[in-house]
Write a protein that holds these residues in place. Structure first.
Motif, short mmCIF file in Angstrom:
data_model
loop_
_atom_site.label_atom_id
_atom_site.label_comp_id
_atom_site.label_asym_id
_atom_site.label_seq_id
_atom_site.Cartn_x
_atom_site.Cartn_y
_atom_site.Cartn_z
N ASP A 41 13.75 21.43 -7.73
CA ASP A 41 14.00 20.02 -7.39
C ASP A 41 12.76 19.15 -7.60
OD1 ASP A 41 16.46 21.00 -6.61
OD2 ASP A 41 16.10 20.78 -4.47
N GLY A 42 11.59 19.79 -7.77
CA GLY A 42 10.35 19.03 -7.97
C GLY A 42 9.88 18.30 -6.73
N GLY A 43 10.33 18.73 -5.56
CA GLY A 43 9.97 18.05 -4.32
C GLY A 43 8.73 18.65 -3.67
N SER A 44 8.30 18.01 -2.60
CA SER A 44 7.15 18.46 -1.82
C SER A 44 7.36 17.98 -0.38
CB SER A 44 5.85 17.87 -2.37
OG SER A 44 5.83 16.46 -2.18
N HIS A 45 6.53 18.50 0.52
CA HIS A 45 6.61 18.04 1.89
C HIS A 45 6.27 16.55 1.96
CE1 HIS A 45 5.34 18.34 6.36
NE2 HIS A 45 6.61 18.12 6.27
N ALA A 46 5.25 16.14 1.21
CA ALA A 46 4.87 14.73 1.20
C ALA A 46 6.01 13.86 0.69
CB ALA A 46 3.62 14.53 0.34
N GLU A 47 6.73 14.34 -0.30
CA GLU A 47 7.85 13.56 -0.82
C GLU A 47 8.95 13.43 0.22
OE1 GLU A 47 11.28 13.79 -4.24
OE2 GLU A 47 9.31 14.63 -4.72
N MET A 48 9.24 14.52 0.94
CA MET A 48 10.27 14.46 1.98
C MET A 48 9.85 13.47 3.07
SD MET A 48 13.22 15.34 3.14
CE MET A 48 13.79 16.79 2.29
N HIS A 81 11.30 8.93 4.36
CA HIS A 81 11.58 8.33 5.67
C HIS A 81 10.73 7.09 5.97
CE1 HIS A 81 12.98 12.52 5.93
NE2 HIS A 81 13.96 11.97 6.60
N ILE A 82 9.67 6.87 5.19
CA ILE A 82 8.75 5.75 5.44
C ILE A 82 9.52 4.42 5.40
CG2 ILE A 82 6.69 4.54 4.59
CD1 ILE A 82 6.15 7.39 5.68
N GLY A 83 9.29 3.62 6.42
CA GLY A 83 9.87 2.28 6.48
C GLY A 83 11.35 2.21 6.82
N LYS A 84 11.99 3.33 7.14
CA LYS A 84 13.43 3.32 7.44
C LYS A 84 13.73 2.84 8.86
CE LYS A 84 15.18 5.55 3.73
NZ LYS A 84 15.26 4.74 2.56
N MET A 85 12.70 2.77 9.70
CA MET A 85 12.83 2.29 11.08
C MET A 85 13.97 2.98 11.83
SD MET A 85 10.28 0.58 10.94
CE MET A 85 9.59 -0.95 11.49
N LEU A 86 13.95 4.30 11.80
CA LEU A 86 14.96 5.09 12.51
C LEU A 86 14.74 4.97 14.01
CD1 LEU A 86 14.84 8.24 10.22
CD2 LEU A 86 16.46 6.32 10.12
N THR A 87 15.81 5.04 14.75
CA THR A 87 15.74 4.92 16.21
C THR A 87 16.02 6.27 16.85
OG1 THR A 87 18.09 4.42 16.42
CG2 THR A 87 16.58 2.54 16.10
N GLU A 88 15.68 6.37 18.12
CA GLU A 88 15.99 7.59 18.87
C GLU A 88 17.50 7.81 18.93
OE1 GLU A 88 15.65 11.09 21.15
OE2 GLU A 88 14.36 10.11 19.69
N VAL A 143 11.50 10.19 12.69
CA VAL A 143 11.46 8.91 13.42
C VAL A 143 10.05 8.35 13.43
CG1 VAL A 143 11.75 7.82 15.69
CG2 VAL A 143 13.51 9.37 14.81
N ILE A 144 9.06 9.18 13.72
CA ILE A 144 7.67 8.72 13.72
C ILE A 144 7.30 8.17 12.35
CG2 ILE A 144 5.26 9.51 13.80
CD1 ILE A 144 6.24 11.54 16.01
N ASN A 145 7.59 8.94 11.30
CA ASN A 145 7.21 8.53 9.95
C ASN A 145 8.01 7.31 9.46
OD1 ASN A 145 5.12 10.43 9.43
ND2 ASN A 145 6.68 12.00 9.24
N SER A 146 9.21 7.13 10.00
CA SER A 146 10.03 6.00 9.57
C SER A 146 9.47 4.66 10.04
CB SER A 146 11.47 6.16 10.08
OG SER A 146 11.58 5.81 11.44
N GLN A 147 8.56 4.70 11.01
CA GLN A 147 7.94 3.48 11.52
C GLN A 147 6.70 3.09 10.71
OE1 GLN A 147 9.86 2.18 14.05
NE2 GLN A 147 11.03 4.05 13.69
N LEU A 148 6.27 3.95 9.80
CA LEU A 148 5.06 3.71 9.01
C LEU A 148 5.38 2.95 7.73
CD1 LEU A 148 3.49 7.29 9.29
CD2 LEU A 148 3.04 5.29 10.74
N ILE A 149 4.35 2.39 7.14
CA ILE A 149 4.53 1.72 5.85
C ILE A 149 3.87 2.49 4.71
CG2 ILE A 149 4.87 -0.60 6.80
CD1 ILE A 149 1.90 -1.14 6.16
N GLU A 150 3.06 3.50 5.07
CA GLU A 150 2.43 4.36 4.07
C GLU A 150 2.60 5.81 4.47
OE1 GLU A 150 -1.63 3.46 3.12
OE2 GLU A 150 -1.24 1.32 2.98
N ASN A 151 2.74 6.66 3.47
CA ASN A 151 2.91 8.09 3.71
C ASN A 151 1.60 8.69 4.21
OD1 ASN A 151 3.45 10.86 3.58
ND2 ASN A 151 4.74 10.63 1.78
N PRO A 152 1.60 9.35 5.38
CA PRO A 152 0.37 9.93 5.91
C PRO A 152 -0.01 11.26 5.24
CG PRO A 152 2.18 10.39 7.39
CD PRO A 152 2.73 9.51 6.30
#
Length: 158
Positions: free
Chosen positions: A67-74, A78-85, A126-135
């Motif tokens: 699939d050519g994916g990575s953990h960073a890609e996954m 989620h970045i910027g999706k603003m998921l809620t609890e 959820v934590i990552n969805s609140q960010l604007i850049e991939n950590p």
């Protein structure tokens, strides 16, 4: 010394993960709370999630290979999706409900590890969805999940 199977081996095979996530995402798309979040998912989304979780559980490296994916890609998905609890809890509820429906192994040890990973992963989403850049850097390894380790207390990127 006994040979302990990986979570992937214990669960079954790739068909097990594809069936689980195929039926699960059918439910998600019809769900009042989650449907909108996933309405525009790619046609490969279900397969990629099945491959990702299977790989994390010790299965073949289809997500990071074919699939050519990575953990960073996954994480990046989620970045910027603003998921809620509330959305996280619904996602977990529907996945566990689907796990029972498709006959995913239900012994206490496997389900404990499975639920532990789902809780860990969805809380990170959820934590990552609140960010604007991939950590994460692209070089970060794929997570590996076993029969009970969580890796210690959460340490976010400061």
């Amino acid at each position: 010394m006994r040979n302990v199977p990986t979570l992937y081996e214990w669960a079954g095979d790739m068909k097990t993960f594809e069936a689980l996530f195929g039926r699960f995402y059918d439910k998600v798309l019809k769900d009042d709370l989650l449907g909108e979040v996933f309405r525009h998912m790619s046609p490969q989304h279900v397969e990629h999630v099945a491959h990702f979780v299977a790989e994390v559980f010790g299965g073949p490296k289809l997500y990071s290979g074919q699939d050519g994916g990575s953990h960073a890609e996954m994480i990046g998905r989620h970045i910027g999706k603003m998921l809620t609890e509330e959305k996280r809890q619904r996602w977990v509820y529907l996945l566990l409900q689907t796990a029972d429906e498709v006959g995913l192994k239900s012994d206490p040890e496997f389900r404990s590890a499975f639920v532990g990973y789902i809780e860990w992963g969805t809380r990170l989403a959820v934590i990552n969805s609140q960010l604007i850049e991939n950590p994460l850097k692209e070089s970060e390894p794929m997570p590996k999940w076993g029969w009970g380790e969580t890796g210690g207390p959460y340490v976010g990127t400061e």
